[in-house]
Design a protein around this motif. Structure first.
Motif, PDB file in Angstrom:
ATOM      1  N   GLU A 109       1.176  -1.076  -0.061  1.00 38.64           N
ATOM      2  CA  GLU A 109      -0.087   0.033   0.665  1.00 38.64           C
ATOM      3  C   GLU A 109       0.872   1.334  -0.226  1.00 38.64           C
ATOM      4  O   GLU A 109       1.189   1.607   0.490  1.00 38.64           O
ATOM      5  N   GLN A 111       0.688   4.195   0.157  1.00 43.05           N
ATOM      6  CA  GLN A 111       0.406   5.501   0.926  1.00 43.05           C
ATOM      7  C   GLN A 111       0.533   4.864   2.663  1.00 43.05           C
ATOM      8  O   GLN A 111       1.236   5.830   2.762  1.00 43.05           O
ATOM      9  N   VAL A 114       4.313   6.591   2.417  1.00 43.48           N
ATOM     10  CA  VAL A 114       4.149   7.704   2.069  1.00 43.48           C
ATOM     11  C   VAL A 114       4.080   8.235   4.020  1.00 43.48           C
ATOM     12  O   VAL A 114       4.689   9.291   3.971  1.00 43.48           O
ATOM     13  N   ARG A 115       2.961   7.743   3.911  1.00 48.46           N
ATOM     14  CA  ARG A 115       3.213   8.287   5.464  1.00 48.46           C
ATOM     15  C   ARG A 115       3.484   7.947   6.607  1.00 48.46           C
ATOM     16  O   ARG A 115       4.178   9.062   7.109  1.00 48.46           O
ATOM     17  N   HIS A 152      -4.686   3.951  -5.544  1.00 51.29           N
ATOM     18  CA  HIS A 152      -3.374   4.640  -5.994  1.00 51.29           C
ATOM     19  C   HIS A 152      -2.784   5.715  -5.982  1.00 51.29           C
ATOM     20  O   HIS A 152      -2.055   6.033  -6.332  1.00 51.29           O
ATOM     21  N   VAL A 155      -3.592   8.990  -5.329  1.00 52.22           N
ATOM     22  CA  VAL A 155      -2.701   9.568  -4.389  1.00 52.22           C
ATOM     23  C   VAL A 155      -1.358  10.166  -4.927  1.00 52.22           C
ATOM     24  O   VAL A 155      -0.312  10.537  -4.102  1.00 52.22           O
ATOM     25  N   ILE A 362      -3.473  12.187   1.652  1.00 53.22           N
ATOM     26  CA  ILE A 362      -3.146  10.287   1.820  1.00 53.22           C
ATOM     27  C   ILE A 362      -3.860   9.172   1.642  1.00 53.22           C
ATOM     28  O   ILE A 362      -5.087   9.505   3.302  1.00 53.22           O
TER      29      ILE A 362
END
Length: 362
Positions: A109, A111, A114-115, A152, A155, A362
């Motif tokens: 995943e 995101q 990214v988080r 996906h 974001v 996100i």
């Protein structure tokens, strides 16, 4: 201008997340970045499974290992839970890296990665964008197998429609339009063999110790294998101003930055609003940072920006930036006009508002 944007080794190292489903070509794109690195030192983190082929070396699923590649780059294979530990190791000054690329598993995943980057308390990194790779030839089948594809894309900061050479022009156009509609404000570029210009993703460092000079290497020859498929092109718009920019009007411009505009780099002069500092600006997709630093002694005070993207309205962007200039004494920035800018300046002691806001998106 360009040398100014990359001259400060004290600036944070951008961390680029590279994602895409199995077979999309993200590892091919990563290999291309490594072969094209020349003087740029790239740290690579492979999340879960991956294969990076460079100098006849393959790294695949070797969790906990770090390999020094022949071109000065580093590679390690990690679990997501180890991300902060490896970021800490790769950002040490002794590593001398210019950029870090995280290749996500084909089933990851993105995101979540990214988080983790945005929420990291590592002051030596800055978010460098989420690059999503799409297989143009398998686009419809991928969406059918993986409905999360649409989420996906929504974001992503940049979408590379890869394998563009494998579909007819009309089909490529249809896929591109579909991706652009799903990717909201992301920039979208078509490519073959993952060949996007590295400078689209990060600053190219000056060659070290004669790198890039001398006889052709095997890597140079491998680059020529796909000479019929040039780098995916991108647009650049340069803007310079001898008058300071108004902080509120510049923030209005940045908050509403146009479709296809992927990166902005350079320095801003806010004049009387902050006479002591110039502000380095770093944007990628929706992400924004300002870095204040004292004006170099004897340097002319002026704003210089480079905007990078695809299908941009160059004249419209220049006109909009022209409108951010302070036009005279009657246009002096009001008190507290810098508050909008300062929200995007990293604070060494506290969590960064800009990071939390980007994570919320996100």
């Amino acid at each position: 201008m360009s040398s100014e944007c990359s001259e400060s080794s004290a600036r944070p190292i951008p961390v680029v997340v590279l994602a895409g489903f199995l077979g999309s070509g993200k590892t091919t794109l990563l290999n291309h970045l490594l072969r094209s690195a020349r003087g740029t030192r790239i740290g690579v983190m492979v999340n879960d499974f991956g294969a990076i082929e460079i100098d006849a070396m393959t790294v695949a699923g070797q969790v906990g290992s770090t390999v020094s590649l022949g071109n000065g780059c580093l590679c390690c294979a990690v679990d997501a839970s180890e991300l902060d530990d490896y970021l800490e190791a790769l950002t040490r000054p002794s590593a001398g890296l210019d950029v870090i690329v995280i290749e996500a598993s084909g089933l990851a995943e993105p995101q979540e990665l990214v988080r983790m980057v945005l929420s990291s308390d590592n002051a030596r990194i800055v978010y460098g964008g989420l690059v999503q790779v799409v297989d143009a030839a398998e686009y419809d089948a991928t969406r059918a197998r993986h409905p999360e594809t649409d989420r996906h894309l929504a974001v992503a900061d940049l979408v590379v429609v890869n394998k563009a050479d494998r579909v007819p022009a009309a089909e490529l156009g249809r896929v591109h339009e579909s991706v652009a509609a799903l990717a909201e404000r992301a920039a979208v570029v078509d490519a073959a063999y993952g060949r996007v210009d590295p400078e689209l993703l990060f600053e190219r460092a000056a060659p070290r110790d004669g790198a890039g000079e001398g006889q052709l290497s095997f890597d140079d020859l491998r680059e020529d294998e796909h000479a019929a498929h040039p780098h995916a092109g991108y647009d650049t718009v340069s803007f310079a101003a001898d008058l300071p920019l108004h902080p509120r009007r510049l923030m209005d411009f940045l908050d509403g930055r146009s479709e296809g505009l992927y990166r902005i780099k350079g320095f801003v002069d806010f004049g009387a609003a902050d006479p002591a500092n110039r502000y380095a600006v770093h944007t990628v997709g929706r992400f924004l940072r300002f870095y204040p630093e004292p004006w170099p002694a004897g340097e002319e005070r002026r704003t210089g920006l480079v905007l990078i993207g695809f299908g941009m309205d160059a004249e419209g962007l220049r006109t909009a930036l022209d409108g951010c200039r302070v036009t005279g004494p009657d246009d002096t920035p009001e008190e507290h006009s810098m508050w909008g800018v300062l929200r995007y300046v990293p604070d060494k002691g506290d969590p960064e508002p800009a990071a939390s806001e980007a994570a919320d998106a996100i």
